[in-house]
Design an enzyme around this catalytic site. Structure first.
Site, PDB file in Angstrom:
ATOM      1  N   ASN A  64      -5.196   7.434   3.986  1.00 19.18           N
ATOM      2  CA  ASN A  64      -4.940   6.740   5.251  1.00 19.18           C
ATOM      3  C   ASN A  64      -3.494   6.956   5.662  1.00 19.18           C
ATOM      4  OD1 ASN A  64      -6.099   4.582   7.201  1.00 19.18           O
ATOM      5  ND2 ASN A  64      -4.043   3.840   6.729  1.00 19.18           N
ATOM      6  N   GLU A  65      -3.304   7.516   6.837  1.00 22.54           N
ATOM      7  CA  GLU A  65      -1.970   7.674   7.439  1.00 22.54           C
ATOM      8  C   GLU A  65      -0.911   8.171   6.456  1.00 22.54           C
ATOM      9  OE1 GLU A  65      -0.873   4.021   9.430  1.00 22.54           O
ATOM     10  OE2 GLU A  65      -1.905   4.642  11.232  1.00 22.54           O
ATOM     11  N   GLU A  77      -2.090  -8.690   7.513  1.00 25.46           N
ATOM     12  CA  GLU A  77      -2.364  -8.400   8.930  1.00 25.46           C
ATOM     13  C   GLU A  77      -3.123  -9.520   9.629  1.00 25.46           C
ATOM     14  OE1 GLU A  77      -3.955  -4.409   8.938  1.00 25.46           O
ATOM     15  OE2 GLU A  77      -1.955  -3.573   8.562  1.00 25.46           O
ATOM     16  N   GLN A  78      -2.926 -10.764   9.159  1.00 24.68           N
ATOM     17  CA  GLN A  78      -3.664 -11.877   9.761  1.00 24.68           C
ATOM     18  C   GLN A  78      -3.280 -12.112  11.218  1.00 24.68           C
ATOM     19  OE1 GLN A  78      -1.860 -15.812   8.192  1.00 24.68           O
ATOM     20  NE2 GLN A  78      -1.945 -14.434   6.443  1.00 24.68           N
ATOM     21  N   MET A  79      -2.108 -11.591  11.661  1.00 26.12           N
ATOM     22  CA  MET A  79      -1.703 -11.780  13.059  1.00 26.12           C
ATOM     23  C   MET A  79      -2.117 -10.597  13.943  1.00 26.12           C
ATOM     24  SD  MET A  79      -0.464 -14.698  12.746  1.00 26.12           S
ATOM     25  CE  MET A  79       0.245 -15.007  14.353  1.00 26.12           C
ATOM     26  N   HIS A  80      -2.899  -9.685  13.398  1.00 19.45           N
ATOM     27  CA  HIS A  80      -3.316  -8.474  14.136  1.00 19.45           C
ATOM     28  C   HIS A  80      -4.686  -8.692  14.754  1.00 19.45           C
ATOM     29  CE1 HIS A  80      -4.361  -4.325  14.941  1.00 19.45           C
ATOM     30  NE2 HIS A  80      -3.199  -3.905  14.471  1.00 19.45           N
ATOM     31  N   ARG A 128       0.846  -1.198   0.000  1.00 19.87           N
ATOM     32  CA  ARG A 128       0.000   0.000   0.000  1.00 19.87           C
ATOM     33  C   ARG A 128       0.879   1.244   0.000  1.00 19.87           C
ATOM     34  NH1 ARG A 128      -2.487  -0.059   6.199  1.00 19.87           N
ATOM     35  NH2 ARG A 128      -0.493  -0.290   7.243  1.00 19.87           N
ATOM     36  N   TRP A 143       3.148  -5.776  13.846  1.00 20.33           N
ATOM     37  CA  TRP A 143       4.213  -5.110  13.102  1.00 20.33           C
ATOM     38  C   TRP A 143       5.428  -4.679  13.909  1.00 20.33           C
ATOM     39  CZ3 TRP A 143       4.317  -0.398  15.441  1.00 20.33           C
ATOM     40  CH2 TRP A 143       3.117   0.109  15.950  1.00 20.33           C
ATOM     41  N   GLU A 162      -7.868   4.786  15.262  1.00 22.84           N
ATOM     42  CA  GLU A 162      -7.538   3.365  15.408  1.00 22.84           C
ATOM     43  C   GLU A 162      -6.905   3.163  16.782  1.00 22.84           C
ATOM     44  OE1 GLU A 162      -5.048   2.045  12.173  1.00 22.84           O
ATOM     45  OE2 GLU A 162      -6.295   2.992  10.660  1.00 22.84           O
TER      46      GLU A 162
HETATM   47  C1  GAL Z   1      -2.273   1.386  10.895  1.00 27.01           C
HETATM   48  C2  GAL Z   1      -3.055   1.394   9.596  1.00 27.01           C
HETATM   49  C3  GAL Z   1      -4.060   0.264   9.523  1.00 27.01           C
HETATM   50  C4  GAL Z   1      -3.438  -1.019   9.986  1.00 27.01           C
HETATM   51  C5  GAL Z   1      -2.911  -0.836  11.383  1.00 27.01           C
HETATM   52  C6  GAL Z   1      -2.315  -2.085  11.975  1.00 27.01           C
HETATM   53  O1  GAL Z   1      -1.034   1.976  10.733  1.00 27.01           O
HETATM   54  O2  GAL Z   1      -3.731   2.605   9.404  1.00 27.01           O
HETATM   55  O3  GAL Z   1      -4.526   0.135   8.202  1.00 27.01           O
HETATM   56  O4  GAL Z   1      -2.420  -1.367   9.112  1.00 27.01           O
HETATM   57  O5  GAL Z   1      -1.913   0.142  11.379  1.00 27.01           O
HETATM   58  O6  GAL Z   1      -1.834  -1.860  13.282  1.00 27.01           O
END
Ligand code: GAL
Length: 657
Positions: A143-144, A364-367, A105, A324, A316
């Site tokens: 986004n960010e 992001e399957q581990m999130h 992304r 991450w 968020e």
């Molecule tokens: C943010 C992002 C989200 C997701 C999240 C995971 O930085 O805006 O899309 O990736 O982190 O922690």
């Protein structure tokens, strides 16, 4: 004010048959807002011009029917493959000269005019389609910005844009040569078209060149965001425009982007940040591994509240382990609730969790989410439910806005760029310096506002701190001169002109009637060679040699006899980077002089004043008796003995607490 909760949701990740049940569960949980759409471009426009908005409409309808309000994201952080193939030069280029490819992304270049037009096109199409939808309450642009270091790109588009920007700023190559000092090393140019980007040079590029490139790159982010917010405002009246900023991200001027927003928001991942973005040592990281740093979130709450003049959200909020950071522990029980309440203590309108359900596929399957991948409630769900119930009980009793703090720190993004370009000593980092002052003030139990150097409203603050400011503006000098309260300036403040040169009169280059001193020499220090100050503590990393003029006096000396802290009127100047002991001593003295009531807080306990209430939070591992701070009676929320992860709120009257 009606404080609310929300969640980030990706209808395109789940079968449509699941949407209604998801929406019903969100509403039952007590959520108000649902952010959707910010990465969905490939589903919204699978081929050029072949818009497919029906599914999005059905998902908004479904959420709306459940009584939820949608924050609709523009999908510009994830341009689809067909678009990248059409204009491959929209891809960003790293400082190493390599193209950053499609496949994750944020693969775009802020300087690329063609891509900007594409973003306007999709934003316009969405704003026309959904701008008046009763379920759409707000918009999120992109986004960010800067996530994955994407503000700076070294592409042909950036070079062209930078040259035009320089031409407008300097008008003639001679003026640019003069401003940058290009006579040095024969760097003179005779045409703006000769100017290169400041990467891949044999050794360091000219700092003035790098600084202008940073300013240019920041302006491109502002331009990008404004293009979207203008379109949304025109086609979606009375909806708030929001962007979600990040933690410890300084690559663009958030005050400048914030000026085009109704609401600033940020994405708060306390455990990820501690592991990934903190300067603290391992002992500290171990101690707070499951709670996050006790000041990091608060700092960003205070910073982003200032970027859009008071209205702000957490878009968020970490609900469980993330994916991450180098290590991704689970939050201690109660911390998801604590983080949520802490945001409200700093004035947030809404706290929104990321994400609804953990995705079993892709990056992001581990999130964690509020739900596990099998749709069963995860731990964070129950804490969100508790916050929702507590808000129902307490919201009406709390003031709408936190009100003005007694203390302010002046914050300035260009200073962060400047010291990144020219640290002079490895540890000299602007964020680290400012954060050191912030946490020291917080340990004294003080609430802090952050104010932009670009619009310095110092009125009413009893103590203002200006650390490490790159260069003065006339406005800031006027505000300092007019300030009635106490001021603490330095180290390194005013040490450059805006052209990145040493001021003729030598730093800190304030008029003599304001501060009559000169920094004649500086040194940077290895972390293991601090300079002791006999009253307690030491100067570390950075130290100045100050020549004192009439009307200024030395207040503290380093052990080698060099002035460390000087004073003129209500202004103190600090000639070095104090360690925590010295910082504490100095700030305590100034707080006393400013008649501020201070505390001596544990590492893990923090307070925040909000209107007529004070909030207390326990990041520590042991309980803390709030009676020792003078709290009496039954708190509005929580107990006088504040358990680990505990939150307490009490009413106060008057200035002190
Ligand atoms: C943010 C992002 C989200 C997701 C999240 C995971 O930085 O805006 O899309 O990736 O982190 O922690």
């Amino acid at each position: 004010m009606n404080r609310t909760l929300g969640v980030c949701y990706y209808p395109e990740h789940w079968p449509e048959t699941q949407w209604a049940e998801d929406a019903a569960r969100m509403a039952a949980l007590g959520l108000t807002f649902v952010r959707i759409g910010e990465f969905a471009w490939s589903r919204l426009e699978p081929k050029r011009g072949a818009y497919d908005f029906d599914w999005l409409k059905r998902s908004i309808d479904t959420l709306h029917a459940a009584g939820l309000k949608v924050v609709l994201g523009t999908p510009t952080a994830t341009p689809p493959k067909w678009l990248v193939d059409e204009m491959p030069d929209m891809l960003p280029v790293g400082a190493d000269g390599l193209v950053r490819k499609f496949g994750s992304r944020r693969h775009y270049d802020f300087s690329h005019d063609g891509f900007l037009e594409e973003c306007k096109r999709i934003t316009l199409a969405l704003a026309k389609a959904f701008g008046a939808h009763p379920g759409v309450a707000a918009w999120q642009t992109d986004n960010e910005y800067d996530c994955h270091n994407t503000t700076l790109s070294y592409s042909p588009a950036a070079r062209e844009g930078f040259q035009a920007w320089l031409q407008q700023k300097y008008q003639s190559p001679e003026a640019l040569n003069r401003a940058w000092g290009n006579v040095f090393w024969s760097m003179e140019v005779s045409d703006f078209g000769e100017i290169e980007l400041p990467n891949l040079t044999v050794t360091e590029a000219n700092p003035a060149h790098m600084m202008d490139f940073r300013r240019y790159a920041s302006d491109r982010v502002v331009r990008f965001n404004r293009a979207q917010s203008d379109i949304i405002r025109a086609h979606s009246p009375s909806r708030d425009v929001i962007h979600n900023f990040m933690g410890r991200t300084l690559a663009f001027d958030h005050f400048a982007v914030g000026a085009d927003l109704d609401i600033s928001s940020w994405d708060s991942y306390p455990l990820g940040f501690l592991e990934d973005r903190s300067d603290q040592n391992d002992e500290w990281k171990q101690k707070f591994a499951r709670t996050g740093d006790p000041d990091f979130q608060a700092f960003h709450h205070d910073l982003y509240r200032a970027t859009s003049k008071g209205r702000w959200w957490v878009m968020e909020q970490q609900p469980g382990p993330v994916n991450w950071a180098p290590h991704n522990p689970a939050p201690r029980d109660g911390m998801v609730r604590l983080w949520s309440w802490e945001a409200f203590a700093h004035g947030a309108e809404t706290v929104s969790y990321f994400r609804w359900r953990q995705a079993p596929f892709a990056q992001e399957q581990m999130h964690a989410g509020l739900l596990r991948p099998d749709s069963i409630e995860a731990e964070g769900f129950f804490e969100a439910a508790q916050v929702a119930a507590e808000l129902r009980r307490l919201d009406a009793d709390l003031d709408a806005y936190p009100g003005k703090a007694d203390v302010a720190i002046v914050f300035d993004y260009p200073s962060a760029w400047a010291w990144e370009i020219q640290p002079q000593g490895r540890e000299f980092d602007y964020f680290r310096l400012v954060f050191d002052f912030y946490l020291s003030l917080r340990r004294l139990g003080l609430s802090v506002d952050i104010i932009p150097a670009s619009a310095p409203q110092l009125d009413g603050y009893r103590l203002v701190v200006i650390p490490g400011l790159f260069s003065w503006s006339a406005d800031l000098i006027a505000a300092i001169r007019a300030h009635q309260g106490h001021l603490l300036i330095g180290p390194r403040s005013g040490s450059k002109t805006s052209d990145f040169a040493i001021p003729e009169s030598l730093p800190p280059a304030l008029p003599a009637d304001v501060l009559n001193i000169r920094v004649t020499r500086i040194e940077t220090l290895r972390a293991d060679t601090p300079v002791q100050v006999s009253e307690g503590g030491a100067l570390q990393f950075w130290r100045e040699f100050i020549e004192i003029g009439s009307s200024a006096e030395t207040i503290l000396c380093a052990d080698d006899g060099v002035s460390a802290l000087v004073k003129q009127g209500n202004l103190h100047y600090l000639g070095g980077w104090p360690d925590q002991a010295l910082m504490h001593g100095i700030l305590l003295k100034l707080a006393n002089a400013a008649c501020l009531l201070t505390k001596d807080l544990d590492d893990g306990v923090r307070l925040r004043r909000h209107g007529n209430h004070v909030f207390a939070f326990n990041y520590g591992a042991t309980s803390f008796d709030l009676a020792t701070l003078g709290w009496t009676g039954t708190p509005l929320l929580g107990e006088l003995v504040l358990e680990p992860s505990g939150v307490a709120i009490t009413a106060v009257s008057g200035a002190g607490y």
